[in-house]
Design a protein around this motif. Structure first.
Motif, PDB file in Angstrom:
ATOM      1  N   SER A  58      -3.409  66.076  20.357  1.00 35.73           N
ATOM      2  CA  SER A  58      -3.951  64.768  19.523  1.00 35.73           C
ATOM      3  C   SER A  58      -2.581  64.438  18.713  1.00 35.73           C
ATOM      4  N   TYR A  94      -5.335  71.576  21.525  1.00 36.24           N
ATOM      5  CA  TYR A  94      -6.339  70.473  21.103  1.00 36.24           C
ATOM      6  C   TYR A  94      -5.310  69.570  20.016  1.00 36.24           C
ATOM      7  N   ALA A  96     -10.579  69.971  15.323  1.00 30.57           N
ATOM      8  CA  ALA A  96     -10.127  71.262  15.882  1.00 30.57           C
ATOM      9  C   ALA A  96     -10.907  72.280  15.165  1.00 30.57           C
TER      10      ALA A  96
END
Length: 117
Positions: free
Chosen positions: A75, A71, A43
């Motif tokens: 995740s 993101y 990231a």
């Protein structure tokens, strides 16, 4: 002219000395396990590139903030998404005061634990 790679000594199977396939695989597996970037590092790299490359005509920093936060969420990691710390981080990235490793450390420091809201 002979190429340097062709002048190396080979064993009876045509392999270079020390090139045992099983040993190479084990070494690569260990090296990848130790150096696999985590979600915060990925990231951070994404955030830094979007901010520095400015892909949008305006508000690339806001876009980078949204993409990096999304993101991390995708995740399975949760971070504080208040805009002010991200704005300060964005300014530090623009001024080239931070490396991608520093950005990842800062993102890790914003980690939120506990159940989702």
């Amino acid at each position: 002219m002979r190429w340097p790679l062709r002048t190396r000594r080979r064993d009876q199977h045509g392999r270079a000395p020390g090139a045992e396939p099983a040993l190479r695989l084990e070494y690569l597996r260990d090296a990848l396990a130790e150096r696999t970037p985590d979600a915060y590092w990925r990231a951070a790299a994404l955030l830094e590139q979007i901010i520095l490359l400015r892909p949008l005509p305006v508000r690339s920093e806001l876009f980078a903030y949204g993409v990096a936060a999304a993101y991390l969420e995708a995740s399975g990691e949760r971070v504080d998404t208040a805009y002010e710390p991200w704005r300060d981080l964005s300014r530090d990235i623009q001024a080239l005061r931070l490396t991608v490793y520093d950005v990842a450390d800062r993102l890790r420091s914003w980690r939120v634990t506990g159940p989702p809201d």
